[in-house]
Scaffold this motif. Structure first.
Motif, mmCIF file in Angstrom:
data_model
loop_
_atom_site.group_PDB
_atom_site.id
_atom_site.type_symbol
_atom_site.label_atom_id
_atom_site.label_comp_id
_atom_site.label_asym_id
_atom_site.label_seq_id
_atom_site.Cartn_x
_atom_site.Cartn_y
_atom_site.Cartn_z
ATOM 1 N N LEU A 1 -9.737 151.737 31.807
ATOM 2 C CA LEU A 1 -10.096 153.022 31.239
ATOM 3 C C LEU A 1 -8.809 153.742 30.864
ATOM 4 O O LEU A 1 -7.816 153.684 31.587
ATOM 5 N N ILE A 2 -8.809 154.420 29.724
ATOM 6 C CA ILE A 2 -7.598 155.071 29.243
ATOM 7 C C ILE A 2 -7.952 156.432 28.668
ATOM 8 O O ILE A 2 -9.007 156.591 28.042
ATOM 9 N N ALA A 3 -7.106 157.422 28.919
ATOM 10 C CA ALA A 3 -7.429 158.801 28.553
ATOM 11 C C ALA A 3 -6.438 159.371 27.555
ATOM 12 O O ALA A 3 -5.220 159.227 27.714
ATOM 13 N N VAL A 4 -6.975 160.035 26.527
ATOM 14 C CA VAL A 4 -6.178 160.860 25.621
ATOM 15 C C VAL A 4 -6.498 162.301 25.974
ATOM 16 O O VAL A 4 -7.482 162.877 25.494
ATOM 17 N N LEU A 5 -5.720 162.884 26.878
ATOM 18 C CA LEU A 5 -5.941 164.257 27.335
ATOM 19 C C LEU A 5 -5.110 165.203 26.473
ATOM 20 O O LEU A 5 -3.878 165.112 26.459
ATOM 21 N N THR A 6 -5.774 166.103 25.775
ATOM 22 C CA THR A 6 -5.119 166.980 24.817
ATOM 23 C C THR A 6 -5.191 168.425 25.269
ATOM 24 O O THR A 6 -6.218 168.883 25.760
ATOM 25 N N ALA A 7 -4.097 169.143 25.074
ATOM 26 C CA ALA A 7 -4.027 170.583 25.293
ATOM 27 C C ALA A 7 -3.258 171.190 24.130
ATOM 28 O O ALA A 7 -2.554 170.480 23.398
ATOM 29 N N VAL A 8 -3.403 172.488 23.934
ATOM 30 C CA VAL A 8 -2.584 173.199 22.954
ATOM 31 C C VAL A 8 -1.877 174.326 23.693
ATOM 32 O O VAL A 8 -2.520 175.223 24.233
ATOM 33 N N THR A 9 -0.555 174.252 23.735
ATOM 34 C CA THR A 9 0.255 175.216 24.471
ATOM 35 C C THR A 9 1.345 175.756 23.564
ATOM 36 O O THR A 9 2.117 174.978 22.990
ATOM 37 N N GLY A 10 1.392 177.078 23.420
ATOM 38 C CA GLY A 10 2.409 177.658 22.549
ATOM 39 C C GLY A 10 2.332 177.146 21.128
ATOM 40 O O GLY A 10 3.370 176.861 20.513
ATOM 41 N N ASN A 11 1.137 176.989 20.603
ATOM 42 C CA ASN A 11 0.902 176.483 19.245
ATOM 43 C C ASN A 11 1.386 175.051 19.056
ATOM 44 O O ASN A 11 1.662 174.622 17.932
ATOM 45 N N ASP A 12 1.473 174.300 20.159
ATOM 46 C CA ASP A 12 1.924 172.906 20.098
ATOM 47 C C ASP A 12 0.847 172.016 20.683
ATOM 48 O O ASP A 12 0.516 172.135 21.860
ATOM 49 N N PRO A 13 0.225 171.126 19.883
ATOM 50 C CA PRO A 13 -0.746 170.189 20.449
ATOM 51 C C PRO A 13 -0.030 169.150 21.285
ATOM 52 O O PRO A 13 0.949 168.548 20.835
ATOM 53 N N ARG A 14 -0.510 168.932 22.510
ATOM 54 C CA ARG A 14 0.210 168.088 23.452
ATOM 55 C C ARG A 14 -0.739 167.095 24.098
ATOM 56 O O ARG A 14 -1.953 167.303 24.164
ATOM 57 N N VAL A 15 -0.152 166.003 24.578
ATOM 58 C CA VAL A 15 -0.937 164.947 25.210
ATOM 59 C C VAL A 15 -0.335 164.639 26.576
ATOM 60 O O VAL A 15 0.888 164.638 26.747
ATOM 61 N N MET A 16 -1.214 164.403 27.558
ATOM 62 C CA MET A 16 -0.757 164.010 28.880
ATOM 63 C C MET A 16 -0.326 162.550 28.856
ATOM 64 O O MET A 16 -1.038 161.683 28.346
ATOM 65 N N THR A 17 0.850 162.274 29.400
ATOM 66 C CA THR A 17 1.379 160.914 29.421
ATOM 67 C C THR A 17 1.832 160.545 30.825
ATOM 68 O O THR A 17 1.985 161.404 31.699
ATOM 69 N N VAL A 18 2.057 159.251 31.032
ATOM 70 C CA VAL A 18 2.687 158.741 32.248
ATOM 71 C C VAL A 18 3.879 157.879 31.816
ATOM 72 O O VAL A 18 4.175 157.775 30.634
ATOM 73 N N ARG A 19 4.568 157.294 32.791
ATOM 74 C CA ARG A 19 5.759 156.480 32.501
ATOM 75 C C ARG A 19 6.793 157.266 31.696
ATOM 76 O O ARG A 19 7.376 156.768 30.728
ATOM 77 N N SER A 20 6.971 158.535 32.062
ATOM 78 C CA SER A 20 7.963 159.390 31.392
ATOM 79 C C SER A 20 7.717 159.505 29.891
ATOM 80 O O SER A 20 8.655 159.534 29.092
#
Length: 300
Positions: free
Chosen positions: A10-29
């Motif tokens: 199972l794999i997740a594309v977790l998205t947020a928008v912070t400070g007008n920047d779309p961002r994705v949660m990642t692992v492995r730095s």
């Protein structure tokens, strides 16, 4: 769980928008998306995914929808002689610290896809991409016309229109042309930050799904705080679409669809006069079938 020689994850594309920047949660730095095996003890796919995300990132997961199943041969080079089947999900969350055990961290979408952000006009990286694509087009005389049409369609070249929804098609074309590191090319120009295996392709799939979906379902409100100004809402939609919107058209559409209601409070914005705060009218989902937040795009 292993099915024959296939390993299911199972794999997740977790998205947020912070400070007008779309961002994705990642692992492995920043090199991979959160993932883990689907095990017999998991009651459902979603419950298994939530468990792995909590273990790797310690981040709560709210809205989830299944994205796509990736099962191409040789897509995971960590499993010798086998095949990994990845069942991916798109999640929408509010960004917060992620102190989990998988070296988690938030990274901007446009670190991985710098050619996708057109909010300030055509990004400078497009010049390099077009030059290298033109070389790929000319490299095969038998397929030159077909390649030209595909490049023009995907990247809005030669009088074609840029379509913000074609995130995946653009990445796959660059991969086929061996212009991204995952395809085995040498680093040249700025082809975006690479990711493990095909995780950048999975991220592109999630971006494309969300860009398309905000036009017909009110999922953007899953990324908003409880109360917000209309400008904050517009900036969030623009961040996801990678395009600037016409302010009056955007506000007229929001009002016509009765998506929000005033809270009675105000907030100061950019030193100007206080702006009204709004909240999402969740009751509207029970009142009618919602057409959604269609983007009144301003293609300047």
């Amino acid at each position: 769980m292993t099915i024959g020689l296939a390993h299911a994850e199972l794999i997740a594309v977790l998205t947020a928008v912070t400070g007008n920047d779309p961002r994705v949660m990642t692992v492995r730095s920043g090199d991979a998306l959160p993932s883990g095996p689907f095990e017999l003890g998991h009651r459902t796919l979603q419950s298994g995914l939530r468990e792995w995300v909590r273990e790797q990132t310690a981040h709560p997961v709210g809205y989830l929808e299944q994205l796509y199943t990736f099962a191409d041969r040789d897509r995971n080079n960590e499993i010798l002689g086998g095949r990994t089947i990845s069942i991916s999900y798109l999640g929408l969350v509010r960004e917060q610290a992620a102190p989990g055990g998988g070296r988690p961290g938030w990274h901007g979408w446009y670190e991985y896809f710098p050619w996708e952000d057109h909010r300030n006009g055509r990004p400078a990286i497009m010049d390099d991409i077009v030059e290298r694509l033109n070389g790929w087009v000319s490299d095969d005389s038998a397929k030159r016309d077909q390649r030209r049409r595909r490049a023009d369609f995907a990247f809005g070249l030669n009088d074609a229109t840029w379509n913000e929804d074609l995130v995946l098609q653009r990445y796959e074309l660059l991969y086929e042309a061996r212009l991204v590191l995952e395809a085995g090319c040498a680093q040249q120009g700025n082809s975006g930050r690479p990711m493990f295996a095909d995780h950048r392709r999975i991220l592109a799939t999630g971006m494309a799904r969300l860009r398309a979906k905000i036009k017909y379902r009110p999922v953007v409100f899953e990324l908003m705080p409880e109360s917000f100004t209309l400008l904050q809402l517009q900036r969030t939609v623009e961040a996801l679409a990678g395009l600037m919107l016409h302010k009056q058209n955007f506000r007229r559409l929001i009002e016509q669809q009765e998506l929000v209601e005033e809270t009675g409070a105000t907030e100061s914005e950019t030193g100007g006069r206080p702006a009204k705060l709004f909240r999402f009218r969740r009751a509207i989902l029970e009142e009618r079938e919602l057409a959604g937040t269609k983007l009144p795009l301003s293609r300047n």
